[in-house]
Scaffold this motif. Structure first.
Motif, PDB file in Angstrom:
ATOM      1  N   LYS A 161       0.826  -1.207   0.000  1.00  0.00           N
ATOM      2  CA  LYS A 161       0.000   0.000   0.000  1.00  0.00           C
ATOM      3  C   LYS A 161       0.860   1.257   0.000  1.00  0.00           C
ATOM      4  CE  LYS A 161      -3.556   2.410   2.692  1.00  0.00           C
ATOM      5  NZ  LYS A 161      -4.386   2.373   3.934  1.00  0.00           N
ATOM      6  N   ASP A 162       1.902   1.271   0.852  1.00  0.00           N
ATOM      7  CA  ASP A 162       2.773   2.443   0.921  1.00  0.00           C
ATOM      8  C   ASP A 162       3.637   2.572  -0.322  1.00  0.00           C
ATOM      9  OD1 ASP A 162       1.652   2.677   3.414  1.00  0.00           O
ATOM     10  OD2 ASP A 162       3.545   3.088   4.441  1.00  0.00           O
ATOM     11  N   MET A 163       4.070   1.436  -0.880  1.00  0.00           N
ATOM     12  CA  MET A 163       4.849   1.482  -2.122  1.00  0.00           C
ATOM     13  C   MET A 163       4.026   2.108  -3.243  1.00  0.00           C
ATOM     14  SD  MET A 163       6.620  -2.305  -1.958  1.00  0.00           S
ATOM     15  CE  MET A 163       7.235  -2.252  -3.641  1.00  0.00           C
ATOM     16  N   LYS A 164       2.763   1.743  -3.281  1.00  0.00           N
ATOM     17  CA  LYS A 164       1.867   2.246  -4.332  1.00  0.00           C
ATOM     18  C   LYS A 164       1.584   3.733  -4.158  1.00  0.00           C
ATOM     19  CE  LYS A 164      -2.580   1.201  -6.526  1.00  0.00           C
ATOM     20  NZ  LYS A 164      -3.776   0.312  -6.489  1.00  0.00           N
ATOM     21  N   GLN A 165       1.319   4.142  -2.922  1.00  0.00           N
ATOM     22  CA  GLN A 165       0.970   5.536  -2.662  1.00  0.00           C
ATOM     23  C   GLN A 165       2.173   6.470  -2.803  1.00  0.00           C
ATOM     24  OE1 GLN A 165      -0.845   5.481   1.251  1.00  0.00           O
ATOM     25  NE2 GLN A 165      -2.863   4.942   0.440  1.00  0.00           N
ATOM     26  N   ALA A 166       3.335   6.001  -2.338  1.00  0.00           N
ATOM     27  CA  ALA A 166       4.520   6.867  -2.350  1.00  0.00           C
ATOM     28  C   ALA A 166       5.262   6.862  -3.687  1.00  0.00           C
ATOM     29  CB  ALA A 166       5.479   6.444  -1.229  1.00  0.00           C
ATOM     30  N   GLY A 167       4.971   5.869  -4.524  1.00  0.00           N
ATOM     31  CA  GLY A 167       5.636   5.811  -5.828  1.00  0.00           C
ATOM     32  C   GLY A 167       7.091   5.410  -5.761  1.00  0.00           C
ATOM     33  N   TRP A 168       7.424   4.564  -4.782  1.00  0.00           N
ATOM     34  CA  TRP A 168       8.815   4.127  -4.656  1.00  0.00           C
ATOM     35  C   TRP A 168       9.239   3.230  -5.820  1.00  0.00           C
ATOM     36  CZ3 TRP A 168       7.159   2.716   0.888  1.00  0.00           C
ATOM     37  CH2 TRP A 168       7.192   3.865   1.694  1.00  0.00           C
ATOM     38  N   VAL A 169       8.279   2.554  -6.415  1.00  0.00           N
ATOM     39  CA  VAL A 169       8.539   1.794  -7.637  1.00  0.00           C
ATOM     40  C   VAL A 169       7.556   2.278  -8.696  1.00  0.00           C
ATOM     41  CG1 VAL A 169       9.341  -0.233  -6.355  1.00  0.00           C
ATOM     42  CG2 VAL A 169       6.943  -0.071  -7.017  1.00  0.00           C
ATOM     43  N   GLY A 170       7.886   2.043  -9.952  1.00  0.00           N
ATOM     44  CA  GLY A 170       7.013   2.489 -11.030  1.00  0.00           C
ATOM     45  C   GLY A 170       5.712   1.700 -11.064  1.00  0.00           C
ATOM     46  N   GLN A 171       4.698   2.265 -11.699  1.00  0.00           N
ATOM     47  CA  GLN A 171       3.405   1.590 -11.801  1.00  0.00           C
ATOM     48  C   GLN A 171       3.542   0.235 -12.491  1.00  0.00           C
ATOM     49  OE1 GLN A 171       0.280   2.414 -10.629  1.00  0.00           O
ATOM     50  NE2 GLN A 171       1.362   3.971  -9.459  1.00  0.00           N
ATOM     51  N   ASP A 172       4.435   0.159 -13.471  1.00  0.00           N
ATOM     52  CA  ASP A 172       4.635  -1.096 -14.184  1.00  0.00           C
ATOM     53  C   ASP A 172       5.456  -2.105 -13.365  1.00  0.00           C
ATOM     54  OD1 ASP A 172       6.841   0.625 -14.384  1.00  0.00           O
ATOM     55  OD2 ASP A 172       7.572  -0.375 -16.183  1.00  0.00           O
ATOM     56  N   GLN A 173       6.043  -1.633 -12.237  1.00  0.00           N
ATOM     57  CA  GLN A 173       6.843  -2.507 -11.379  1.00  0.00           C
ATOM     58  C   GLN A 173       6.069  -2.997 -10.158  1.00  0.00           C
ATOM     59  OE1 GLN A 173      10.098   0.194 -10.498  1.00  0.00           O
ATOM     60  NE2 GLN A 173      11.294  -0.498 -12.264  1.00  0.00           N
ATOM     61  N   LEU A 174       4.896  -2.403  -9.916  1.00  0.00           N
ATOM     62  CA  LEU A 174       4.115  -2.738  -8.725  1.00  0.00           C
ATOM     63  C   LEU A 174       3.685  -4.197  -8.700  1.00  0.00           C
ATOM     64  CD1 LEU A 174       1.826   0.360  -8.074  1.00  0.00           C
ATOM     65  CD2 LEU A 174       3.377  -0.716  -6.436  1.00  0.00           C
ATOM     66  N   LYS A 175       3.225  -4.677  -9.862  1.00  0.00           N
ATOM     67  CA  LYS A 175       2.717  -6.045  -9.930  1.00  0.00           C
ATOM     68  C   LYS A 175       3.792  -7.052  -9.541  1.00  0.00           C
ATOM     69  CE  LYS A 175       0.258  -9.283 -12.953  1.00  0.00           C
ATOM     70  NZ  LYS A 175      -0.333  -9.494 -14.302  1.00  0.00           N
ATOM     71  N   PHE A 176       4.999  -6.848 -10.056  1.00  0.00           N
ATOM     72  CA  PHE A 176       6.066  -7.796  -9.729  1.00  0.00           C
ATOM     73  C   PHE A 176       6.508  -7.631  -8.279  1.00  0.00           C
ATOM     74  CE2 PHE A 176      10.297  -9.655  -9.631  1.00  0.00           C
ATOM     75  CZ  PHE A 176      10.088 -10.827 -10.336  1.00  0.00           C
ATOM     76  N   SER A 177       6.491  -6.394  -7.780  1.00  0.00           N
ATOM     77  CA  SER A 177       6.833  -6.162  -6.380  1.00  0.00           C
ATOM     78  C   SER A 177       5.888  -6.934  -5.470  1.00  0.00           C
ATOM     79  CB  SER A 177       6.754  -4.664  -6.056  1.00  0.00           C
ATOM     80  OG  SER A 177       7.664  -3.932  -6.835  1.00  0.00           O
ATOM     81  N   TYR A 178       4.611  -6.958  -5.833  1.00  0.00           N
ATOM     82  CA  TYR A 178       3.622  -7.687  -5.043  1.00  0.00           C
ATOM     83  C   TYR A 178       3.895  -9.188  -5.093  1.00  0.00           C
ATOM     84  CZ  TYR A 178      -0.883  -9.225  -3.243  1.00  0.00           C
ATOM     85  OH  TYR A 178      -1.870  -9.821  -2.496  1.00  0.00           O
ATOM     86  N   LYS A 179       4.341  -9.668  -6.255  1.00  0.00           N
ATOM     87  CA  LYS A 179       4.673 -11.090  -6.383  1.00  0.00           C
ATOM     88  C   LYS A 179       5.832 -11.472  -5.469  1.00  0.00           C
ATOM     89  CE  LYS A 179       3.058 -11.770 -11.152  1.00  0.00           C
ATOM     90  NZ  LYS A 179       3.459 -12.121 -12.538  1.00  0.00           N
ATOM     91  N   VAL A 180       6.800 -10.568  -5.319  1.00  0.00           N
ATOM     92  CA  VAL A 180       7.928 -10.815  -4.424  1.00  0.00           C
ATOM     93  C   VAL A 180       7.434 -10.913  -2.985  1.00  0.00           C
ATOM     94  CG1 VAL A 180      10.066  -9.865  -3.465  1.00  0.00           C
ATOM     95  CG2 VAL A 180       9.635  -9.717  -5.922  1.00  0.00           C
ATOM     96  N   LEU A 181       6.556  -9.987  -2.604  1.00  0.00           N
ATOM     97  CA  LEU A 181       6.007  -9.991  -1.249  1.00  0.00           C
ATOM     98  C   LEU A 181       5.187 -11.245  -0.986  1.00  0.00           C
ATOM     99  CD1 LEU A 181       4.886  -6.242  -1.007  1.00  0.00           C
ATOM    100  CD2 LEU A 181       6.719  -7.332   0.312  1.00  0.00           C
TER     101      LEU A 181
END
Length: 239
Positions: free
Chosen positions: A187-207
């Motif tokens: 949620k914070d990664m998405k709101q703060a923009g620490w990763v790009g929108q196109d990188q969010l999906k893979f970041s979630y897969k890592v989590l």
């Protein structure tokens, strides 16, 4: 052969297969994510600092802990430890892992009840898991040594199961605590923009891949409980 023993054998096989699949998936996802630079260009350390500040948390410091997968939050020391592959790194894996550990700091700060329960159980979980199994084995030995000892053996095994339940409860509450920390991180990664929108999906897969390891830990604890029940069943056959 009792029903508990059959379930134990099937459960053991399932956990072995599941563990291999989950660990392989985590290593693959983490390795791939570590090669992808976060679009924001921020490091894991900067992300932790921002996340702590956003949630109004003070007094928490960041420290380096050598090794891989050594990332953790220590409420006693007031530190978030980041591993070699996370500390000052700006990959999406590093940011996801750092944000997850910071999620635990947020849980602590908000006095999340289930997080508090996990912290209460943590000191005794390791001891109870070992003591419970040993008591069950002693009960089985007593049952095999003396035909008149089956009643005592059954009671010893029961005591072992009761003691082991503290460890089982720890794993039971650990899974939702870890999932919650990952959800907070995402949620914070998405709101703060620490990763790009196109990188969010893979970041979630890592989590999610990291969280799956705790699901396997819970399954393994459940299989051990079945083993103890099977041992108690064997010790009480002559009751």
């Amino acid at each position: 052969m009792g029903d508990y023993y059959i379930l134990y054998l099937l459960g053991t096989l399932a956990v072995m297969i599941g563990s291999f699949v989950v660990q392989s998936n985590l290593k693959s996802k983490a390795a791939k994510g570590s090669q992808i630079r976060a679009a924001s260009g921020k490091t894991a350390n900067q992300v932790v600092e921002e996340m702590l500040r956003e949630h109004g948390i003070t007094g928490i410091t960041i420290d380096h802990k050598p090794g891989e997968l050594t990332d953790c939050y220590s409420p006693r020391e007031g530190k978030i430890y980041l591993s070699d592959t996370t500390y000052n790194q700006c990959s999406i894996t590093a940011i996801a892992v750092a944000a997850h550990e910071c999620g635990h700091a947020v849980q602590d700060h908000e006095n999340m009840p289930i997080y508090r329960l996990r912290q209460m159980l943590a000191p005794v979980a390791g001891i109870s898991s070992q003591a419970g199994v040993w008591l069950a084995m002693i009960g089985l030995i007593v049952a095999q040594a003396s035909s008149g000892g089956s009643e005592l053996a059954y009671n010893i095994c029961t005591l072992g199961i009761i003691i082991y339940m503290a460890a089982f409860l720890f794993y039971l509450v650990m899974l939702p605590v870890e999932r919650n920390a990952s959800n907070r991180a995402y949620k914070d990664m998405k709101q703060a923009g620490w990763v790009g929108q196109d990188q969010l999906k893979f970041s979630y897969k890592v989590l999610r891949a990291a969280g799956d390891t705790y699901a396997i830990a819970l399954a393994s604890a459940a299989v051990t409980l079945l083993r103890l029940l099977a041992i108690r069943g064997n010790s009480g056959r002559r009751r």
